[in-house]
Design a protein around this motif. Structure first.
Motif, PDB file in Angstrom:
ATOM      1  N   ALA A 138      -0.774 -18.650  -5.304  1.00 13.82           N
ATOM      2  CA  ALA A 138      -1.452 -17.929  -4.215  1.00 13.82           C
ATOM      3  C   ALA A 138      -0.551 -16.880  -3.560  1.00 13.82           C
ATOM      4  O   ALA A 138      -0.945 -15.706  -3.442  1.00 13.82           O
ATOM      5  N   PRO A 139       0.674 -17.219  -3.104  1.00 14.55           N
ATOM      6  CA  PRO A 139       1.511 -16.174  -2.499  1.00 14.55           C
ATOM      7  C   PRO A 139       1.890 -15.073  -3.469  1.00 14.55           C
ATOM      8  O   PRO A 139       1.999 -13.903  -3.070  1.00 14.55           O
ATOM      9  N   THR A 140       2.072 -15.396  -4.755  1.00 14.98           N
ATOM     10  CA  THR A 140       2.395 -14.358  -5.738  1.00 14.98           C
ATOM     11  C   THR A 140       1.235 -13.394  -5.913  1.00 14.98           C
ATOM     12  O   THR A 140       1.428 -12.165  -5.958  1.00 14.98           O
ATOM     13  N   ALA A 141       0.026 -13.929  -6.005  1.00 11.84           N
ATOM     14  CA  ALA A 141      -1.153 -13.063  -6.154  1.00 11.84           C
ATOM     15  C   ALA A 141      -1.347 -12.187  -4.921  1.00 11.84           C
ATOM     16  O   ALA A 141      -1.640 -10.979  -5.037  1.00 11.84           O
ATOM     17  N   LEU A 142      -1.154 -12.763  -3.746  1.00 11.06           N
ATOM     18  CA  LEU A 142      -1.333 -12.002  -2.511  1.00 11.06           C
ATOM     19  C   LEU A 142      -0.277 -10.908  -2.386  1.00 11.06           C
ATOM     20  O   LEU A 142      -0.593  -9.756  -2.043  1.00 11.06           O
ATOM     21  N   GLY A 143       0.978 -11.242  -2.647  1.00 12.51           N
ATOM     22  CA  GLY A 143       2.034 -10.247  -2.568  1.00 12.51           C
ATOM     23  C   GLY A 143       1.883  -9.162  -3.613  1.00 12.51           C
ATOM     24  O   GLY A 143       2.132  -7.976  -3.332  1.00 12.51           O
ATOM     25  N   THR A 144       1.468  -9.539  -4.817  1.00 12.85           N
ATOM     26  CA  THR A 144       1.263  -8.545  -5.878  1.00 12.85           C
ATOM     27  C   THR A 144       0.152  -7.573  -5.511  1.00 12.85           C
ATOM     28  O   THR A 144       0.261  -6.364  -5.744  1.00 12.85           O
ATOM     29  N   ALA A 145      -0.926  -8.089  -4.918  1.00 13.87           N
ATOM     30  CA  ALA A 145      -2.025  -7.212  -4.503  1.00 13.87           C
ATOM     31  C   ALA A 145      -1.553  -6.206  -3.458  1.00 13.87           C
ATOM     32  O   ALA A 145      -1.912  -5.022  -3.508  1.00 13.87           O
ATOM     33  N   ALA A 146      -0.727  -6.664  -2.510  1.00 11.04           N
ATOM     34  CA  ALA A 146      -0.217  -5.745  -1.490  1.00 11.04           C
ATOM     35  C   ALA A 146       0.677  -4.681  -2.102  1.00 11.04           C
ATOM     36  O   ALA A 146       0.593  -3.495  -1.755  1.00 11.04           O
ATOM     37  N   VAL A 147       1.547  -5.084  -3.034  1.00 11.67           N
ATOM     38  CA  VAL A 147       2.449  -4.118  -3.675  1.00 11.67           C
ATOM     39  C   VAL A 147       1.653  -3.111  -4.499  1.00 11.67           C
ATOM     40  O   VAL A 147       1.941  -1.905  -4.472  1.00 11.67           O
ATOM     41  N   VAL A 148       0.641  -3.566  -5.231  1.00 10.13           N
ATOM     42  CA  VAL A 148      -0.173  -2.662  -6.049  1.00 10.13           C
ATOM     43  C   VAL A 148      -0.895  -1.644  -5.177  1.00 10.13           C
ATOM     44  O   VAL A 148      -0.968  -0.456  -5.503  1.00 10.13           O
ATOM     45  N   LEU A 149      -1.413  -2.101  -4.043  1.00 10.22           N
ATOM     46  CA  LEU A 149      -2.104  -1.173  -3.148  1.00 10.22           C
ATOM     47  C   LEU A 149      -1.144  -0.135  -2.578  1.00 10.22           C
ATOM     48  O   LEU A 149      -1.472   1.059  -2.504  1.00 10.22           O
ATOM     49  N   VAL A 150       0.054  -0.564  -2.173  1.00  6.44           N
ATOM     50  CA  VAL A 150       1.007   0.365  -1.568  1.00  6.44           C
ATOM     51  C   VAL A 150       1.487   1.393  -2.588  1.00  6.44           C
ATOM     52  O   VAL A 150       1.572   2.592  -2.298  1.00  6.44           O
ATOM     53  N   HIS A 151       1.802   0.927  -3.798  1.00  4.88           N
ATOM     54  CA  HIS A 151       2.333   1.831  -4.820  1.00  4.88           C
ATOM     55  C   HIS A 151       1.230   2.485  -5.652  1.00  4.88           C
ATOM     56  O   HIS A 151       1.536   3.289  -6.541  1.00  4.88           O
ATOM     57  N   GLY A 152      -0.002   2.149  -5.373  1.00  2.42           N
ATOM     58  CA  GLY A 152      -1.099   2.721  -6.131  1.00  2.42           C
ATOM     59  C   GLY A 152      -1.799   3.864  -5.428  1.00  2.42           C
ATOM     60  O   GLY A 152      -2.904   4.253  -5.823  1.00  2.42           O
ATOM     61  N   GLY A 153      -1.206   4.363  -4.351  1.00  2.00           N
ATOM     62  CA  GLY A 153      -1.777   5.535  -3.697  1.00  2.00           C
ATOM     63  C   GLY A 153      -2.271   5.294  -2.292  1.00  2.00           C
ATOM     64  O   GLY A 153      -2.951   6.155  -1.729  1.00  2.00           O
ATOM     65  N   LEU A 154      -1.923   4.156  -1.689  1.00  2.00           N
ATOM     66  CA  LEU A 154      -2.325   3.907  -0.307  1.00  2.00           C
ATOM     67  C   LEU A 154      -1.545   4.829   0.611  1.00  2.00           C
ATOM     68  O   LEU A 154      -0.312   4.758   0.696  1.00  2.00           O
ATOM     69  N   ASP A 155      -2.229   5.707   1.295  1.00  2.00           N
ATOM     70  CA  ASP A 155      -1.598   6.671   2.197  1.00  2.00           C
ATOM     71  C   ASP A 155      -1.534   6.061   3.597  1.00  2.00           C
ATOM     72  O   ASP A 155      -2.563   5.744   4.198  1.00  2.00           O
ATOM     73  N   ALA A 156      -0.310   5.929   4.111  1.00  2.00           N
ATOM     74  CA  ALA A 156      -0.137   5.311   5.425  1.00  2.00           C
ATOM     75  C   ALA A 156      -0.782   6.122   6.531  1.00  2.00           C
ATOM     76  O   ALA A 156      -1.146   5.600   7.580  1.00  2.00           O
ATOM     77  N   ASP A 157      -0.890   7.435   6.336  1.00  2.00           N
ATOM     78  CA  ASP A 157      -1.460   8.295   7.372  1.00  2.00           C
ATOM     79  C   ASP A 157      -2.964   8.466   7.218  1.00  2.00           C
ATOM     80  O   ASP A 157      -3.695   8.526   8.205  1.00  2.00           O
ATOM     81  N   ALA A 158      -3.438   8.575   5.965  1.00  2.00           N
ATOM     82  CA  ALA A 158      -4.859   8.849   5.746  1.00  2.00           C
ATOM     83  C   ALA A 158      -5.711   7.593   5.628  1.00  2.00           C
ATOM     84  O   ALA A 158      -6.921   7.650   5.839  1.00  2.00           O
ATOM     85  N   SER A 159      -5.108   6.481   5.304  1.00  2.00           N
ATOM     86  CA  SER A 159      -5.879   5.256   5.113  1.00  2.00           C
ATOM     87  C   SER A 159      -6.396   4.722   6.446  1.00  2.00           C
ATOM     88  O   SER A 159      -5.761   4.916   7.493  1.00  2.00           O
TER      89      SER A 159
END
Length: 269
Positions: A138-159
């Motif tokens: 569970a923690p691995t899946a949750l952390g991986t999802a967060a990393v994928v979102l951040v490095h997959g184009g999540l814009d801190a300003d536009a999101s």
């Protein structure tokens, strides 16, 4: 009232409940609500002193102390990492890097000293792998999802703010769950999969963890009350790390009373 007493007794460690649970519950039921503070204090005391739990062998006590050491190390790492991510308590980049890398290095050394050694067998490796998958999925899946979102184009300003908050919450939840579940791996596996560290290595590891918690806690707490105003979060984190130092000091005291494990030459096959 008996329901409350029974619920509190269930919070004691399993080894304690198996031997004295019914007796404690009967006494608490007879005393009523006046017994609740003593029960709560007893619960905290027992969880902080695993070397005092009923055990079948000194090696079992050593494995419990090792698990306590790993729990302290991961909690200290989580708190120091949380402090390093905040701009307020640690404003200087040099200090932030020292807290992150210096404490992490000491904590890793402490974990290496207190961690039980896996037995060099295929069955032991399979057992450890199974427990790791169950506890860390569970923690691995949750952390991986967060990393994928951040490095997959999540814009801190536009999101949207809600999405940024959700990703941040998922990341810290994953770290917290990982810190909780890793010690549970060592409590779940048995003596057929891991060999507990000796008392001397346990003492060295706990002293290393105490040094990491004390230096990190004093640094964070000092900066939180003197650097550009008072920072409540930093002060709380620093106080928490110093509290972990006290836990380590209590564990060292318990280790002095820990019976030595029998040597391989005298142990029965």
């Amino acid at each position: 009232m008996s329901l409350v007493a029974r619920s509190l007794v269930r919070l004691y460690p399993d080894a304690f409940r198996e031997r004295w649970g019914s007796m404690v519950e009967d006494e608490a039921r007879g005393a009523g609500w006046k017994s609740w503070p003593n029960l709560i204090a007893g619960i905290a005391d027992m969880w902080l002193h695993p070397a005092h739990w009923p055990a079948d062998s000194p090696a079992q006590r050593q494995r419990r102390v090792a698990t306590m050491g790993i729990t302290v190390a991961l909690t200290a790492w989580f708190l120091s990492h949380l402090a390093a991510e905040q701009a307020g308590p640690l404003p200087a980049d040099g200090v932030r890097e020292w807290v992150t890398h210096g404490c992490t290095t000491l904590l890793l050394l402490g974990i290496a000293l207190v961690a039980p050694r896996p037995r060099p067998t295929f069955n032991a490796a399979l057992t450890l792998l199974g427990w790791a998958v169950r506890r860390l999925a569970a923690p691995t899946a949750l952390g991986t999802a967060a990393v994928v979102l951040v490095h997959g184009g999540l814009d801190a300003d536009a999101s949207p703010p809600t999405l940024r908050t959700a990703v941040l919450a998922a990341w810290w939840t994953a770290l917290g769950l990982g810190a909780i579940q890793i010690p549970r791996i060592f409590t779940g596996v048995g003596a057929d999969a891991v060999v507990p560290p000796g008392t001397g290595r346990l003492r060295a590891g706990v002293r290393t963890l105490a040094a990491a918690s004390a230096t990190g806690g004093a640094t964070i707490l000092g900066l939180s009350v003197t650097s550009g105003g008072f920072h409540p979060l930093g002060a709380a984190i620093g106080a928490g790390l110093l509290a972990l130092t006290a836990v380590c000091a209590g564990t060292l005291r318990d280790l002095r009373d820990l019976p030595p494990a029998p040597s391989s030459s005298t142990a029965r096959p």
